[in-house]
Design a protein around this motif. Structure first.
Motif, PDB file in Angstrom:
ATOM      1  N   GLY A  41      50.066  40.178  33.826  1.00 13.72           N
ATOM      2  CA  GLY A  41      50.924  39.346  34.644  1.00 13.72           C
ATOM      3  C   GLY A  41      50.174  38.771  35.826  1.00 13.72           C
ATOM      4  O   GLY A  41      50.300  37.589  36.142  1.00 13.72           O
ATOM      5  N   GLN A  82      47.684  36.199  34.718  1.00 16.30           N
ATOM      6  CA  GLN A  82      48.299  35.081  33.989  1.00 16.30           C
ATOM      7  C   GLN A  82      47.676  34.873  32.611  1.00 16.30           C
ATOM      8  O   GLN A  82      47.728  33.791  32.046  1.00 16.30           O
ATOM      9  N   TRP A 127      57.388  37.153  35.814  1.00 19.35           N
ATOM     10  CA  TRP A 127      56.827  36.439  34.667  1.00 19.35           C
ATOM     11  C   TRP A 127      57.786  35.337  34.215  1.00 19.35           C
ATOM     12  O   TRP A 127      58.963  35.351  34.557  1.00 19.35           O
TER      13      TRP A 127
END
Lengths: 134, 215
Positions: free
Chosen positions: A13, A16, B160
């Motif tokens: 996360g 990315q 996210w």
């Protein structure tokens, strides 16, 4: 192993490197033909074409900056529509459009009771039933 | 006391059921499918409660070595796993007509799948160790570590990009939606938390009786 999975999710996360979907801008800047993508964005108003006889669906997904033309064979989910979010799975074609194999509608966190709209539609119904003239 | 709690829970569940179908309106964009929310959200939030209680009870056990604390942790684990499992199932049933898919590996669904599997593992771990003191100690450690996934599940939709929408209830600023949808949701949330407490009260008592019978 569990700790490792958690650490991986956090790591992925942060870096990315594991994004659930790419945006039209990200895809547009470096599209690789034939590679599988998950593309997310807003279905552009006025872009949606649905051909029931051939089951062909075309629309544009946008993130406000870039827009990607999408083609799909098959009916979309009920909540799919213009001005709403969608996530599509498929691949970029050399012809310059995104061929979607699976369409998912993104839902907002808002939940509304039909108060006003319902009242309006009932009024409209009564008006048409009583043969009211426009 | 437990008996009164049982009746209270039954009354709350009945009230929740009536409100979900009788009071709550047909939601504008989703239609009747949205009513799944009145079970799905309370199940998941009640499982958060179960796992937080489990972690606290585990900590208490590690400090004081009190078998009662271990019993509460054990019972909370069982109820929590059942609630999360049902929460995932109801979410999936809701996802098919609204999203167009039963399942997708976005951060929310993945992190909640990890949550489910971790607490299944927690119950398995209990079953595989024959010394009750050692089982309680190991499970207490796992119970504290596993709780770290709860914030991950909750904030996954912010951290996210996900298909799952952000929270509609548990967030700053309060509920985004009509009050005629909020109230049935809150009544059902209370009902499922009461159900969790009731199950744990009964189960912990049974576990204690079991331990005494063996000793």
């Amino acid at each position: 192993m569990i700790a490792a999975a958690l650490v991986y999710m956090i790591y992925a996360g942060v870096t990315q490197s594991a994004v659930y979907f790419v945006t039209p801008s990200e895809l547009g800047s470096a599209p690789v033909a034939g590679k599988a993508y998950r593309l997310g964005g807003m279905v552009e108003r006025g872009s949606l074409r649905w051909e029931p006889s051939t089951l062909s669906l075309t629309f544009a997904l946008s993130d406000g900056k870039a827009s990607v033309a999408v083609r799909h064979k098959g009916a979309p989910p009920d909540l799919f529509g213009e001005g709403r979010g969608a996530v599509v799975e498929g691949s970029w074609t050399p012809e310059g459009y995104f061929r979607a194999t699976h369409i998912m509608a993104k839902h907002s966190e808002e939940y509304k009771a039909p108060h006003d709209t319902n009242q309006a539609s009932i009024k409209e119904l009564m008006r048409t039933l009583s043969g009211g003239s426009r | 006391m437990v008996k009164t709690l049982g009746w209270l829970t039954a009354a709350a569940l009945a009230a929740g059921l009536v409100m979900a179908f009788g009071v709550a309106p047909r939601e504008v964009t989703q239609g009747n499918v949205q009513r799944i929310m009145y079970v799905h959200v309370p199940l998941i939030l009640a499982s958060y409660v179960a796992f937080v209680v489990l972690a606290v009870a585990s900590l208490v056990y590690l400090v004081r070595r009190d078998p009662a604390a271990d019993g509460v942790a054990h019972a909370s684990g069982e109820v929590g796993v059942m609630f999360v499992g049902l929460g995932i199932a109801t979410g999936s049933i809701w996802g098919k007509p609204t999203w167009g898919t039963w399942w997708t590996w976005d951060a929310r669904l993945t992190s909640v799948a990890i949550l489910f599997v971790m607490y299944l593992g927690y119950l398995l771990l209990r079953g595989t160790i024959d010394d009750p003191e050692r089982a309680a100690r190991y499970c207490a450690v796992l119970g504290i570590v596993a709780a770290l996934d709860i914030p991950l599940v909750h904030f996954s939709v912010y951290w996210w990009r996900t298909l799952h929408q952000p929270p509609s209830l548990m967030k700053p600023g309060g509920f985004t939606g009509s009050s005629s949808i909020l109230w049935p949701l809150l009544v059902n949330l209370l009902a499922f938390i009461l159900l969790y407490v009731y199950f744990v009260a009964r189960r912990a008592r049974l576990l204690r009786a079991q331990a005494e019978a063996i000793a």
